[in-house]
Design a protein around this motif. Structure first.
Motif, PDB file in Angstrom:
ATOM      1  N   ASP A 170      45.146  55.540  -3.586  1.00  0.00           N
ATOM      2  CA  ASP A 170      46.102  56.063  -4.572  1.00  0.00           C
ATOM      3  C   ASP A 170      45.734  57.474  -5.033  1.00  0.00           C
ATOM      4  O   ASP A 170      45.708  57.780  -6.231  1.00  0.00           O
ATOM      5  N   TYR A 175      46.697  60.233   0.529  1.00  0.00           N
ATOM      6  CA  TYR A 175      48.084  60.085   0.992  1.00  0.00           C
ATOM      7  C   TYR A 175      48.384  61.114   2.085  1.00  0.00           C
ATOM      8  O   TYR A 175      49.083  60.814   3.062  1.00  0.00           O
ATOM      9  N   ILE A 205      56.370  56.651  -1.924  1.00  0.00           N
ATOM     10  CA  ILE A 205      55.331  57.313  -2.726  1.00  0.00           C
ATOM     11  C   ILE A 205      55.548  58.821  -2.741  1.00  0.00           C
ATOM     12  O   ILE A 205      55.409  59.479  -3.782  1.00  0.00           O
TER      13      ILE A 205
END
Length: 403
Positions: A170, A175, A205
């Protein structure tokens, strides 16, 4: 081999005996430069036989010694690898027993000697991720990446695990690494449901909602992806898409986005409510009523009306009028009393909301059937609070907390 020896013995025996049979001993003369060697056939045969036996014995001794030396060398040379494999197997057992700290240590220790670097680093990264040790996880993933570059093929399963470990941290930088891995294996998305699911999750996301919407058709066709998961994606992807339309452009762009959808997509409740939510949040009443009024008149299900109460409709007079007509036909309808209470609360008609929820709760006294839920009680508590009835509000909040 035995047959050859027997045949040779017979041949030499015949050579040795034949001179006697013909009354001739027979001689063999060997000349090498100035040196000559003269032998009878019998003595030459005996010497050859002895030489042959000596060669066989020497060969057996040599082979035995060679096997012994290779065995000893093998034990010494591969002792480290055997220990590495043993540690790797112990690491697997520790991982299965959820002893992730021990598993991480064993996998890290066994990676190089066991010659299973990819598997060991991947499992070590997974074990450290279970312990929320992001720095360790990234360290093992970096080592894994080096090995992958060397081998040029990590296997799709290894790539998927790697992506999951990165996304679970996260963080923006992880990412970005996950996106790079997915893009490098983009051709596999249409063939592997696991990679497709990760792509959709990452698009959501990254707020790439249009891209996520495009993948939903493939996700719905895949039987390995559950309907509940697809519905959740639809809620998030379509809401994000509709919200982007009005935030980045205007009301017209929002309605054009809705109009561009296929009819079967418009009929999906999750898509419909995503659009209605954006309309309600931006107080675009006319298109909202155009969609909901016909559905309200058809007496929809309780689940449908429970979704309506999630919509922040601040101008609900037209919908309230329809609900009141439905209640006129069935005063004891729990689903319509709940719907009326929530619509009244959201539109600021707190007295109406209090009365609706009060009637809903009283239904339990008549037929001993509880038709309200925690969200109904919480809404009633808010209605009390908005009217300054703080004692009733506290009492209702307490009742809601124990429901």
């Amino acid at each position: 081999m035995i047959r050859i020896i027997i045949a040779l013995c017979i041949f030499l025996s015949v050579m040795a005996i034949s001179p006697f049979l013909i009354d001739e001993k027979g001689y063999i003369l060997i000349a090498m430069g100035n040196t000559t060697i003269e032998l009878t056939v019998l003595s030459a045969g005996i010497m050859l036989m002895l030489l042959f036996i000596a060669l066989i014995l020497s060969l057996k001794l040599f082979r035995g010694g060679l096997n012994f030396s290779f065995g000893a060398w093998n034990k010494l040379a591969f002792a480290g690898q055997r220990r590495g494999i043993a540690n790797f197997n112990k690491g697997l057992a520790a991982y299965m027993l959820e002893d992730y700290s021990q598993a991480e240590e064993l996998f890290s220790k066994s990676a190089i000697p066991s010659k299973r670097k990819q598997s060991a680093y991947l499992l070590a990264a997974s074990a450290s991720a279970k312990l929320d040790l992001d720095s360790n996880t990234n360290h093992y993933l970096a080592l894994l990446e080096k090995e992958t570059v060397k081998l040029k093929d990590a296997g799709l399963e290894g790539v998927i695990v790697n992506i999951k470990l990165l996304m679970n941290q996260d963080k923006a930088e992880t990412y970005a690494k996950a996106r790079k891995l997915i893009d490098e294996n983009h051709k596999q998305i249409g063939h592997d449901a696991r990679l497709l699911a990760l792509e959709i999750d990452l698009c959501l996301i990254e707020q790439r909602f249009e891209q996520a919407v495009q993948y939903l058709a493939s996700a719905r066709k895949d039987k390995t992806i559950t309907e509940a998961r697809v519905q959740l994606w639809e809620q998030q992807a379509y809401y994000g898409s509709f919200n982007d339309s009005i935030k980045q452009h205007d009301n017209k762009a929002l309605q054009e986005n809705w109009a561009s959808l296929k009819r079967k997509n418009k009929q999906r409740e999750d898509v419909l409510f995503a659009y209605c939510k954006v309309l309600a949040e931006n107080e675009i009443i006319e298109p909202l009523n155009t969609l909901l009024v016909p559905l309200f008149k058809k007496s929809p299900s309780s689940d449908f009306l429970k979704k309506v109460r999630e919509l922040p409709i601040k101008q609900a007079d037209e919908l309230i009028a329809i609900v009141q007509k439905q209640l006129h036909n069935n005063v004891h309808s729990g689903k319509w009393l709940s719907c009326l209470g929530h619509l009244a609360l959201m539109s600021g008609q707190y007295s109406m909301a209090e009365k609706a929820f009060g009637s809903l709760i009283k239904l339990e006294e008549n037929d001993s059937t509880k038709q309200y839920d925690q969200q109904d009680l919480q809404a009633l508590a808010k209605a009390h609070g908005k009217q300054g009835q703080y004692q009733q509000a506290n009492s209702t909040w307490l009742k809601a907390s124990t429901l």
